[in-house]
Write an enzyme that holds these catalytic residues in place. Structure first.
Site, PDB file in Angstrom:
ATOM      1  CG  ASN A   6       7.762   8.885   1.406  1.00  0.00           C
ATOM      2  OD1 ASN A   6       8.245   9.912   1.893  1.00  0.00           O
ATOM      3  ND2 ASN A   6       6.548   8.488   1.670  1.00  0.00           N
ATOM      4  CG  HIS A   9      11.268  10.605   6.890  1.00  0.00           C
ATOM      5  ND1 HIS A   9      10.475  11.181   7.859  1.00  0.00           N
ATOM      6  CD2 HIS A   9      10.722   9.402   6.616  1.00  0.00           C
ATOM      7  CE1 HIS A   9       9.490  10.339   8.166  1.00  0.00           C
ATOM      8  NE2 HIS A   9       9.614   9.261   7.426  1.00  0.00           N
ATOM      9  CG  HIS A  42       1.529  11.533   3.875  1.00  0.00           C
ATOM     10  ND1 HIS A  42       1.447  10.622   4.902  1.00  0.00           N
ATOM     11  CD2 HIS A  42       0.322  12.158   3.842  1.00  0.00           C
ATOM     12  CE1 HIS A  42       0.247  10.692   5.457  1.00  0.00           C
ATOM     13  NE2 HIS A  42      -0.443  11.633   4.842  1.00  0.00           N
ATOM     14  NE  ARG A  44       1.229  12.885   9.206  1.00  0.00           N
ATOM     15  CZ  ARG A  44       1.031  11.589   9.461  1.00  0.00           C
ATOM     16  NH1 ARG A  44       1.716  10.673   8.829  1.00  0.00           N
ATOM     17  NH2 ARG A  44       0.157  11.218  10.365  1.00  0.00           N
ATOM     18  NE  ARG A  48       3.305  14.363  11.757  1.00  0.00           N
ATOM     19  CZ  ARG A  48       2.892  13.227  12.320  1.00  0.00           C
ATOM     20  NH1 ARG A  48       3.638  12.145  12.257  1.00  0.00           N
ATOM     21  NH2 ARG A  48       1.740  13.170  12.940  1.00  0.00           N
ATOM     22  CD  GLU A  68       2.523   8.042   0.890  1.00  0.00           C
ATOM     23  OE1 GLU A  68       2.607   8.536   2.036  1.00  0.00           O
ATOM     24  OE2 GLU A  68       3.213   7.108   0.515  1.00  0.00           O
ATOM     25  CB  THR A  99       0.944   5.709   7.396  1.00  0.00           C
ATOM     26  OG1 THR A  99       1.287   6.973   6.826  1.00  0.00           O
ATOM     27  CG2 THR A  99      -0.465   5.354   7.018  1.00  0.00           C
ATOM     28  CD  GLU A 149       2.029   2.254  -1.181  1.00  0.00           C
ATOM     29  OE1 GLU A 149       1.774   3.162  -1.998  1.00  0.00           O
ATOM     30  OE2 GLU A 149       2.845   2.375  -0.246  1.00  0.00           O
ATOM     31  CG  HIS A 185       4.855   1.596   6.216  1.00  0.00           C
ATOM     32  ND1 HIS A 185       5.436   1.339   7.435  1.00  0.00           N
ATOM     33  CD2 HIS A 185       4.351   2.850   6.300  1.00  0.00           C
ATOM     34  CE1 HIS A 185       5.272   2.390   8.210  1.00  0.00           C
ATOM     35  NE2 HIS A 185       4.610   3.326   7.562  1.00  0.00           N
ATOM     36  N   GLY A 207      10.806   4.986   1.728  1.00  0.00           N
ATOM     37  CA  GLY A 207      11.251   6.290   2.183  1.00  0.00           C
ATOM     38  C   GLY A 207      12.302   6.244   3.284  1.00  0.00           C
TER      39      GLY A 207
HETATM   40  N1  PXP Z   1       3.656   3.907   1.486  1.00  0.00           N
HETATM   41  C1  PXP Z   1       2.823   4.611   2.285  1.00  0.00           C
HETATM   42  C2  PXP Z   1       1.370   4.640   1.947  1.00  0.00           C
HETATM   43  C3  PXP Z   1       3.313   5.334   3.397  1.00  0.00           C
HETATM   44  O1  PXP Z   1       2.465   6.031   4.172  1.00  0.00           O
HETATM   45  C4  PXP Z   1       4.700   5.313   3.645  1.00  0.00           C
HETATM   46  C5  PXP Z   1       5.258   6.098   4.798  1.00  0.00           C
HETATM   47  O2  PXP Z   1       5.057   7.438   4.599  1.00  0.00           O
HETATM   48  C6  PXP Z   1       5.523   4.588   2.783  1.00  0.00           C
HETATM   49  C7  PXP Z   1       4.978   3.877   1.728  1.00  0.00           C
HETATM   50  C8  PXP Z   1       7.003   4.538   2.960  1.00  0.00           C
HETATM   51  O3  PXP Z   1       7.298   3.899   4.169  1.00  0.00           O
HETATM   52  P1  PXP Z   1       8.785   3.935   4.706  1.00  0.00           P
HETATM   53  O4  PXP Z   1       9.111   5.365   4.979  1.00  0.00           O
HETATM   54  O5  PXP Z   1       8.734   3.098   5.949  1.00  0.00           O
HETATM   55  O6  PXP Z   1       9.655   3.351   3.647  1.00  0.00           O
END
Ligand code: PXP
Length: 234
Positions: A6, A9, A42, A44, A48, A68, A99, A149, A185, A207
Protein backbone atom coordinates in the site's frame (compact mmCIF):
# COMPACT_ATOMS: atom_id res chain seq x y z
CA UNK A 1 1.58 -15.75 0.39
CA UNK A 2 1.32 -12.66 -1.77
CA UNK A 3 2.23 -9.16 -0.71
CA UNK A 4 0.23 -6.14 -1.78
CA UNK A 5 2.14 -2.96 -0.97
CA UNK A 6 0.00 0.00 0.00
CA UNK A 7 1.68 3.18 -1.22
CA UNK A 8 -0.85 5.69 0.15
CA UNK A 9 1.76 7.17 2.46
CA UNK A 10 4.12 7.98 -0.38
CA UNK A 11 1.31 10.25 -1.52
CA UNK A 12 0.79 11.50 2.05
CA UNK A 13 4.35 12.82 2.02
CA UNK A 14 3.87 14.42 -1.39
CA UNK A 15 0.57 16.04 -0.38
CA UNK A 16 2.20 17.51 2.75
CA UNK A 17 3.84 19.94 0.32
CA UNK A 18 1.41 19.63 -2.59
CA UNK A 19 4.58 18.91 -4.56
CA UNK A 20 5.55 16.45 -7.29
CA UNK A 21 7.71 14.21 -5.09
CA UNK A 22 7.93 11.56 -3.90
CA UNK A 23 6.51 10.02 -7.05
CA UNK A 24 4.02 7.22 -6.37
CA UNK A 25 4.65 5.63 -9.76
CA UNK A 26 8.36 5.33 -9.02
CA UNK A 27 7.48 3.95 -5.57
CA UNK A 28 5.29 1.29 -7.16
CA UNK A 29 8.06 0.35 -9.58
CA UNK A 30 10.55 0.00 -6.74
CA UNK A 31 8.04 -2.01 -4.67
CA UNK A 32 7.61 -4.46 -7.54
CA UNK A 33 11.40 -4.73 -7.91
CA UNK A 34 11.49 -5.60 -4.20
CA UNK A 35 8.98 -8.40 -4.78
CA UNK A 36 5.54 -6.81 -4.39
CA UNK A 37 2.84 -8.89 -6.04
CA UNK A 38 0.49 -5.96 -6.34
CA UNK A 39 0.01 -2.31 -5.50
CA UNK A 40 -2.73 -1.16 -3.15
CA UNK A 41 -4.14 2.37 -3.05
CA UNK A 42 -7.04 3.92 -1.22
CA UNK A 43 -8.65 6.79 -3.10
CA UNK A 44 -10.34 8.55 -0.23
CA UNK A 45 -13.33 10.78 -0.65
CA UNK A 46 -11.31 13.74 0.72
CA UNK A 47 -8.29 12.88 -1.52
CA UNK A 48 -5.96 13.35 1.42
CA UNK A 49 -3.24 11.22 -0.13
CA UNK A 50 -3.81 9.32 -3.37
CA UNK A 51 -5.25 11.46 -6.19
CA UNK A 52 -7.28 10.31 -9.18
CA UNK A 53 -4.32 10.91 -11.49
CA UNK A 54 -2.20 8.51 -9.38
CA UNK A 55 -4.67 5.69 -9.88
CA UNK A 56 -4.67 6.25 -13.63
CA UNK A 57 -0.87 6.49 -13.78
CA UNK A 58 -0.47 3.23 -11.83
CA UNK A 59 -3.00 1.54 -14.08
CA UNK A 60 -1.14 2.80 -17.17
CA UNK A 61 2.06 1.17 -15.84
CA UNK A 62 0.22 -2.15 -15.79
CA UNK A 63 0.30 -2.75 -12.04
CA UNK A 64 -1.98 -5.32 -10.48
CA UNK A 65 -4.05 -2.79 -8.58
CA UNK A 66 -6.02 -3.39 -5.41
CA UNK A 67 -8.35 -0.38 -5.27
CA UNK A 68 -9.58 0.34 -1.74
CA UNK A 69 -12.76 2.35 -1.82
CA UNK A 70 -15.88 3.40 0.03
CA UNK A 71 -19.15 2.00 -1.32
CA UNK A 72 -20.20 5.27 -2.99
CA UNK A 73 -21.48 6.05 -6.47
CA UNK A 74 -18.41 8.18 -7.17
CA UNK A 75 -15.98 5.38 -6.32
CA UNK A 76 -17.99 2.72 -8.15
CA UNK A 77 -17.85 4.91 -11.22
CA UNK A 78 -14.07 5.46 -10.95
CA UNK A 79 -13.45 1.74 -10.37
CA UNK A 80 -15.64 0.97 -13.38
CA UNK A 81 -13.41 3.14 -15.56
CA UNK A 82 -10.03 2.17 -14.12
CA UNK A 83 -10.83 -1.55 -13.94
CA UNK A 84 -8.42 -2.54 -11.15
CA UNK A 85 -7.58 -6.19 -10.54
CA UNK A 86 -9.70 -6.13 -7.38
CA UNK A 87 -11.70 -3.65 -5.29
CA UNK A 88 -11.68 -3.75 -1.52
CA UNK A 89 -14.65 -2.07 0.15
CA UNK A 90 -13.68 -0.19 3.29
CA UNK A 91 -15.53 2.10 5.69
CA UNK A 92 -14.51 5.72 5.50
CA UNK A 93 -14.85 8.52 8.01
CA UNK A 94 -13.53 11.95 7.28
CA UNK A 95 -12.05 12.53 10.72
CA UNK A 96 -10.27 9.21 11.09
CA UNK A 97 -6.48 9.06 10.76
CA UNK A 98 -6.65 5.66 9.10
CA UNK A 99 -9.32 3.03 8.45
CA UNK A 100 -10.46 2.25 11.97
CA UNK A 101 -12.28 -1.03 11.57
CA UNK A 102 -13.90 -3.42 9.20
CA UNK A 103 -16.88 -2.52 7.08
CA UNK A 104 -20.20 -2.95 8.89
CA UNK A 105 -21.91 -5.00 6.19
CA UNK A 106 -24.77 -6.18 8.40
CA UNK A 107 -26.19 -2.67 8.79
CA UNK A 108 -26.15 -1.93 5.03
CA UNK A 109 -26.71 -5.20 3.23
CA UNK A 110 -28.60 -3.65 0.29
CA UNK A 111 -25.98 -0.98 -0.37
CA UNK A 112 -23.15 -3.50 -0.24
CA UNK A 113 -24.97 -6.07 -2.35
CA UNK A 114 -25.73 -3.40 -4.95
CA UNK A 115 -22.13 -2.12 -4.92
CA UNK A 116 -20.76 -5.63 -5.42
CA UNK A 117 -23.20 -6.29 -8.27
CA UNK A 118 -22.16 -3.09 -10.03
CA UNK A 119 -18.47 -3.98 -9.70
CA UNK A 120 -19.12 -7.54 -10.82
CA UNK A 121 -20.89 -6.14 -13.88
CA UNK A 122 -17.47 -4.74 -14.78
CA UNK A 123 -15.83 -8.11 -14.00
CA UNK A 124 -14.04 -6.72 -10.96
CA UNK A 125 -13.69 -9.17 -8.05
CA UNK A 126 -14.64 -7.66 -4.71
CA UNK A 127 -13.12 -8.00 -1.27
CA UNK A 128 -14.57 -6.65 1.95
CA UNK A 129 -12.39 -5.34 4.75
CA UNK A 130 -13.87 -7.18 7.71
CA UNK A 131 -13.38 -7.39 11.42
CA UNK A 132 -12.69 -10.90 12.69
CA UNK A 133 -16.41 -11.37 13.27
CA UNK A 134 -18.31 -14.40 12.01
CA UNK A 135 -21.59 -12.57 11.34
CA UNK A 136 -19.88 -9.84 9.32
CA UNK A 137 -17.93 -12.41 7.30
CA UNK A 138 -21.13 -14.36 6.61
CA UNK A 139 -22.85 -11.10 5.60
CA UNK A 140 -20.01 -10.37 3.16
CA UNK A 141 -20.57 -13.77 1.58
CA UNK A 142 -24.35 -13.25 1.49
CA UNK A 143 -23.83 -9.95 -0.36
CA UNK A 144 -21.79 -11.70 -3.04
CA UNK A 145 -18.21 -10.80 -2.03
CA UNK A 146 -15.40 -12.91 -3.45
CA UNK A 147 -12.88 -12.24 -0.68
CA UNK A 148 -12.66 -10.87 2.83
CA UNK A 149 -9.64 -8.95 4.01
CA UNK A 150 -9.37 -9.68 7.72
CA UNK A 151 -8.60 -6.58 9.77
CA UNK A 152 -5.40 -7.30 11.69
CA UNK A 153 -5.38 -3.95 13.53
CA UNK A 154 -6.54 -5.37 16.86
CA UNK A 155 -3.86 -8.06 16.64
CA UNK A 156 -1.28 -5.36 15.80
CA UNK A 157 -2.28 -3.41 18.93
CA UNK A 158 -2.53 -6.43 21.24
CA UNK A 159 -0.15 -9.01 19.82
CA UNK A 160 -1.31 -11.99 21.84
CA UNK A 161 -1.75 -15.68 20.98
CA UNK A 162 -5.49 -15.19 21.57
CA UNK A 163 -5.70 -12.63 18.76
CA UNK A 164 -3.89 -15.02 16.42
CA UNK A 165 -6.37 -17.77 17.37
CA UNK A 166 -9.29 -15.48 16.56
CA UNK A 167 -7.83 -14.57 13.16
CA UNK A 168 -7.05 -18.22 12.46
CA UNK A 169 -10.62 -19.27 13.33
CA UNK A 170 -12.13 -16.54 11.17
CA UNK A 171 -9.81 -17.35 8.24
CA UNK A 172 -10.90 -20.99 8.47
CA UNK A 173 -14.55 -19.98 8.63
CA UNK A 174 -14.32 -17.56 5.69
CA UNK A 175 -12.53 -20.13 3.60
CA UNK A 176 -15.10 -22.81 4.51
CA UNK A 177 -17.94 -20.69 3.09
CA UNK A 178 -16.05 -20.12 -0.15
CA UNK A 179 -14.43 -16.74 0.42
CA UNK A 180 -10.81 -16.03 -0.48
CA UNK A 181 -8.98 -14.69 2.55
CA UNK A 182 -6.61 -11.73 2.65
CA UNK A 183 -5.50 -9.72 5.67
CA UNK A 184 -3.93 -6.45 6.61
CA UNK A 185 -3.57 -3.36 8.75
CA UNK A 186 -0.86 -2.54 11.24
CA UNK A 187 1.44 -5.36 10.13
CA UNK A 188 5.18 -4.90 10.60
CA UNK A 189 8.33 -6.98 10.34
CA UNK A 190 7.99 -7.60 14.09
CA UNK A 191 4.42 -8.92 14.12
CA UNK A 192 3.85 -10.41 10.66
CA UNK A 193 5.25 -13.90 11.23
CA UNK A 194 2.33 -15.23 13.29
CA UNK A 195 -0.05 -14.05 10.57
CA UNK A 196 2.09 -15.70 7.88
CA UNK A 197 1.47 -19.00 9.58
CA UNK A 198 -2.30 -18.87 8.97
CA UNK A 199 -2.56 -21.18 5.95
CA UNK A 200 -5.83 -19.83 4.51
CA UNK A 201 -4.46 -16.33 4.00
CA UNK A 202 -3.62 -15.69 0.36
CA UNK A 203 -2.35 -12.13 0.50
CA UNK A 204 -1.34 -9.45 2.99
CA UNK A 205 -1.73 -5.75 2.31
CA UNK A 206 0.91 -3.74 4.12
CA UNK A 207 1.57 -0.02 3.88
CA UNK A 208 2.61 2.14 6.78
CA UNK A 209 5.40 -0.01 8.18
CA UNK A 210 6.94 -0.60 4.75
CA UNK A 211 6.89 3.09 3.85
CA UNK A 212 8.33 3.90 7.29
CA UNK A 213 11.19 1.39 6.85
CA UNK A 214 11.72 2.77 3.35
CA UNK A 215 12.79 6.12 4.81
CA UNK A 216 15.91 4.36 6.11
CA UNK A 217 16.57 1.47 3.76
CA UNK A 218 14.63 2.32 0.58
CA UNK A 219 11.32 0.91 -0.55
CA UNK A 220 12.83 -1.90 -2.61
CA UNK A 221 14.70 -3.26 0.43
CA UNK A 222 11.75 -2.69 2.76
CA UNK A 223 9.48 -4.70 0.47
CA UNK A 224 12.10 -7.36 -0.05
CA UNK A 225 12.60 -7.99 3.69
CA UNK A 226 8.84 -8.20 4.20
CA UNK A 227 8.52 -10.56 1.26
CA UNK A 228 11.19 -12.78 2.81
CA UNK A 229 9.13 -13.02 6.01
CA UNK A 230 6.04 -13.92 3.98
CA UNK A 231 7.96 -16.79 2.46
CA UNK A 232 7.80 -18.37 5.94
CA UNK A 233 4.14 -19.05 5.18
CA UNK A 234 3.28 -22.70 5.85
N1 PXP B 1 -5.85 -2.98 4.29
C1 PXP B 1 -6.78 -2.01 4.36
C2 PXP B 1 -8.18 -2.34 3.97
C3 PXP B 1 -6.44 -0.70 4.77
O1 PXP B 1 -7.39 0.25 4.83
C4 PXP B 1 -5.10 -0.42 5.09
C5 PXP B 1 -4.70 0.97 5.49
O2 PXP B 1 -4.89 1.83 4.45
C6 PXP B 1 -4.16 -1.46 4.98
C7 PXP B 1 -4.56 -2.73 4.60
C8 PXP B 1 -2.71 -1.24 5.26
O3 PXP B 1 -2.56 -0.92 6.62
P1 PXP B 1 -1.15 -0.41 7.12
O4 PXP B 1 -0.88 0.88 6.42
O5 PXP B 1 -1.34 -0.25 8.60
O6 PXP B 1 -0.15 -1.46 6.77
Amino acid sequence: MKLGVNIDHIATLREARKAEMPDVVMAAREAVLGGADGITVHLREDRRHIQDRDVWALKAEGHRLNFEMAATDEMISIAGSVLPAICCLVPEKRLEITTEGGLDVLSQMETIRNTIERLHDKNIPVSIFSDANRDQIQAAKDCGADYVELHTGVYANFTTPRQVEILQAMATFASSIGLGVNAGHGLTIENVLAICKIPEILELNIGHSIVSRAVFIGIRNAVSEMKYLLSQHV
